[in-house]
Design a protein around this motif. Sequence first.
Motif, PDB file in Angstrom:
ATOM      1  N   ARG A   1      38.570  69.350  71.403  1.00  0.00           N
ATOM      2  CA  ARG A   1      39.159  70.678  71.616  1.00  0.00           C
ATOM      3  C   ARG A   1      38.119  71.771  71.485  1.00  0.00           C
ATOM      4  NH1 ARG A   1      43.906  71.072  73.973  1.00  0.00           N
ATOM      5  NH2 ARG A   1      44.689  72.706  72.608  1.00  0.00           N
TER       6      ARG A   1
ATOM      7  N   HIS B   1      38.986  58.503  68.129  1.00  0.00           N
ATOM      8  CA  HIS B   1      38.338  58.864  69.392  1.00  0.00           C
ATOM      9  C   HIS B   1      36.929  59.444  69.193  1.00  0.00           C
ATOM     10  CE1 HIS B   1      42.388  58.294  70.648  1.00  0.00           C
ATOM     11  NE2 HIS B   1      42.798  59.544  70.721  1.00  0.00           N
TER      12      HIS B   1
ATOM     13  N   LEU C   1      45.909  63.869  80.262  1.00  0.00           N
ATOM     14  CA  LEU C   1      45.366  64.521  79.092  1.00  0.00           C
ATOM     15  C   LEU C   1      44.366  65.591  79.511  1.00  0.00           C
ATOM     16  CD1 LEU C   1      44.730  61.484  76.732  1.00  0.00           C
ATOM     17  CD2 LEU C   1      46.822  62.771  77.129  1.00  0.00           C
ATOM     18  N   PRO C   2      44.593  66.835  79.129  1.00  0.00           N
ATOM     19  CA  PRO C   2      43.666  67.896  79.513  1.00  0.00           C
ATOM     20  C   PRO C   2      42.410  67.821  78.662  1.00  0.00           C
ATOM     21  CG  PRO C   2      45.433  68.788  78.172  1.00  0.00           C
ATOM     22  CD  PRO C   2      45.718  67.325  78.328  1.00  0.00           C
TER      23      PRO C   2
ATOM     24  N   TRP D   1      46.060  48.405  66.109  1.00  0.00           N
ATOM     25  CA  TRP D   1      46.794  49.531  66.710  1.00  0.00           C
ATOM     26  C   TRP D   1      45.866  50.241  67.690  1.00  0.00           C
ATOM     27  CZ3 TRP D   1      48.769  54.248  67.959  1.00  0.00           C
ATOM     28  CH2 TRP D   1      50.140  54.481  67.753  1.00  0.00           C
TER      29      TRP D   1
ATOM     30  N   THR E   1      45.673  55.378  73.501  1.00  0.00           N
ATOM     31  CA  THR E   1      45.315  56.123  74.718  1.00  0.00           C
ATOM     32  C   THR E   1      44.622  55.290  75.811  1.00  0.00           C
ATOM     33  OG1 THR E   1      43.229  56.946  73.755  1.00  0.00           O
ATOM     34  CG2 THR E   1      45.179  58.341  73.541  1.00  0.00           C
TER      35      THR E   1
ATOM     36  N   ARG F   1      49.445  49.785  73.492  1.00  0.00           N
ATOM     37  CA  ARG F   1      48.497  50.795  73.994  1.00  0.00           C
ATOM     38  C   ARG F   1      47.108  50.233  74.297  1.00  0.00           C
ATOM     39  NH1 ARG F   1      49.806  56.484  70.878  1.00  0.00           N
ATOM     40  NH2 ARG F   1      52.074  56.284  70.854  1.00  0.00           N
TER      41      ARG F   1
ATOM     42  N   CYS G   1      55.685  56.425  65.230  1.00  0.00           N
ATOM     43  CA  CYS G   1      54.649  56.978  64.357  1.00  0.00           C
ATOM     44  C   CYS G   1      54.817  58.489  64.329  1.00  0.00           C
ATOM     45  CB  CYS G   1      53.249  56.571  64.824  1.00  0.00           C
ATOM     46  SG  CYS G   1      52.823  56.994  66.516  1.00  0.00           S
TER      47      CYS G   1
ATOM     48  N   TRP H   1      47.520  64.751  62.447  1.00  0.00           N
ATOM     49  CA  TRP H   1      47.264  63.413  61.882  1.00  0.00           C
ATOM     50  C   TRP H   1      46.074  63.510  60.937  1.00  0.00           C
ATOM     51  CZ3 TRP H   1      50.855  59.777  63.406  1.00  0.00           C
ATOM     52  CH2 TRP H   1      51.584  60.051  64.559  1.00  0.00           C
TER      53      TRP H   1
HETATM   54  O1  H79 Z   1      45.881  59.162  66.553  1.00  0.00           O
HETATM   55  C1  H79 Z   1      46.876  60.093  66.856  1.00  0.00           C
HETATM   56  C2  H79 Z   1      46.451  60.978  67.997  1.00  0.00           C
HETATM   57  O2  H79 Z   1      45.162  61.496  67.839  1.00  0.00           O
HETATM   58  C3  H79 Z   1      46.500  59.991  69.117  1.00  0.00           C
HETATM   59  N1  H79 Z   1      47.623  59.143  68.829  1.00  0.00           N
HETATM   60  C4  H79 Z   1      48.068  59.447  67.483  1.00  0.00           C
HETATM   61  C5  H79 Z   1      48.561  58.212  66.780  1.00  0.00           C
HETATM   62  C6  H79 Z   1      46.593  60.629  70.422  1.00  0.00           C
HETATM   63  N2  H79 Z   1      45.583  60.702  71.244  1.00  0.00           N
HETATM   64  N3  H79 Z   1      45.976  61.299  72.313  1.00  0.00           N
HETATM   65  N4  H79 Z   1      47.224  61.624  72.168  1.00  0.00           N
HETATM   66  C7  H79 Z   1      47.675  61.233  70.989  1.00  0.00           C
HETATM   67  C8  H79 Z   1      47.959  62.326  73.154  1.00  0.00           C
HETATM   68  C9  H79 Z   1      47.137  63.454  73.577  1.00  0.00           C
HETATM   69  C10 H79 Z   1      47.605  64.687  73.509  1.00  0.00           C
HETATM   70  C11 H79 Z   1      46.850  65.788  73.993  1.00  0.00           C
HETATM   71 FE1  H79 Z   1      46.088  67.271  72.972  1.00  0.00          FE
HETATM   72  C12 H79 Z   1      47.430  66.961  74.425  1.00  0.00           C
HETATM   73  C13 H79 Z   1      45.482  65.857  74.210  1.00  0.00           C
HETATM   74  C14 H79 Z   1      45.171  67.134  74.681  1.00  0.00           C
HETATM   75  C15 H79 Z   1      46.404  67.846  74.817  1.00  0.00           C
HETATM   76  C16 H79 Z   1      46.849  67.147  71.156  1.00  0.00           C
HETATM   77  C17 H79 Z   1      46.917  68.415  71.556  1.00  0.00           C
HETATM   78  C18 H79 Z   1      45.483  66.785  71.180  1.00  0.00           C
HETATM   79  C19 H79 Z   1      44.796  67.877  71.560  1.00  0.00           C
HETATM   80  C20 H79 Z   1      45.671  68.875  71.807  1.00  0.00           C
END
Ligand code: H79
Length: 481
Positions: free
Chosen positions: A94, A138, A203-204, A243, A246, A274, A303, A310
Amino acid sequence: MKTYRIVIAVAVLTLTSIARPSLAQLEGSHIATSSDHPVAAIQDTETAAQRDARMSWWREARFGMFIHWGLYSIPAGTWNGKQVSGIGEWIMNRGSIPVADYKALASQFNPTAFSAHDIVALAKSAGMKYIVITAKHHDGFAMFDSKADPFNIVAATPFHRDPIRELAEECRKQGVKLGFYYSQDQDWTAPGGAAFKTGNHDLPTHHWDPAQDGDFAAYLHTKAIPQLKELLSNYGEFPVVIWFDTPTADMTPALAGEIVALLNQHPNLIWNNRLGGGYQGDTETPEQFIPAQGYPGRDWEACMTMNDTWGYKSYDTNFKSTETLLRNLIDIASKGGNYLLNIGPDSMGRVPPAEIERLQQVGQWLRVNGEAIYGTHPTQFGDEAGAFSTTEKDKQGKPKFIPAWNWRSTTTADSIYMEIFNGPSGNLHIGKVSRTVTGAYLLADPARKPLKFTQTADGIDIALPTHALDPIATVLVLKTK
Ligand code: H79
């Protein structure tokens, strides 16, 4: 005395009318179909009885602890003096933080207040039966001793300890199961792992540093698969769960098949849906929501966070109440799922007090009422399962949960449990009970004083006491034959 009537016939929203969350869209639209499997997963070849045996501890458990902990707990939501919006563990993405700057956090990471003993004991006292911790998120930082990649907590920090090993040891001692979250598809600090270069995605996110350039398959072969091997072989009886998260189009059926071949060498392992590459895995994983009807025919685990992040963010104090958390657990159990509830330790390894407090309160309730949760089956009534609003959205833009009833129900072979949220005290009428009831009492009553009831073709009437019941959920037990 007032009579409360529970009417069973009610219109139920179907799942198809509900906007799906982005992860589900991602999975549905970008991963290949099962006919592309280059390797048969154990799930596809085992018998139903073998599967039931493999899943049995997980199905009984109902309640687990998710732990998101990593370098992101140092910035804790703030970078260069500015608050970065979004979930804390996404701060590198971000904030488009350069790889070298983010990696430099490792030299400051010295979480000397971390206690595996205390965290496992906290999970236990909350009534949680398993823990899933971020072995690598990530950001690519391994929270374990890795020979495959030096960007890890033992080699790159002054801490030099392996918290995964310490947790494994404590879990073994305290009788809690341990699983590992591993971000197989995104890795923002490894060449080739920074997301989404080859496929469409919802995902942006973006690719923001030339240090991220590289080939996804090479990343998988030089980092992710070797690290998964380490995680699967270096921690004794654990992990019991892997687990993944993405999946994108980068994870082709062939690449995912290489991971599946590895997972297949651990025939008791449970892994989620996943991974990518078309593999269904063992469990559905709704994130931050509870599906109205669960996932009939599939094992599933919701979850959820206690606040809105998180990974630890110093200024996120938007904690859900114990009432909400506990009713979520009950709601999920009534639909046959598990609740994986997150904690986010800070950069010293301390669990935020607000999280400890809520977990202990949930645990207090479970010590009295756990019989209504662990090892139970879903409601026999079905329709009280709750519903999502098709129009109202929560802060994340997901369909807002509308509790359609003020109770839930779980079952075992010889009992029906009614978890009553608000009141009622007085006469309770339940319109349709498919079993013959032989006795009724409140689980929180140490004397288990029999409650008067009459059962007819029209349903059952039970005389509940007039004094206030548990403010969050009172469990009525109907013994049945
Ligand atoms: O580990 C947790 C999150 O980090 C992971 N899954 C849970 C268990 C996760 N990774 N991606 N996502 C969930 C979905 C992504 C959402 C997003 Fe955003 C919306 C990515 C960009 C826009 C959230 C909001 C993250 C950044 C802004």
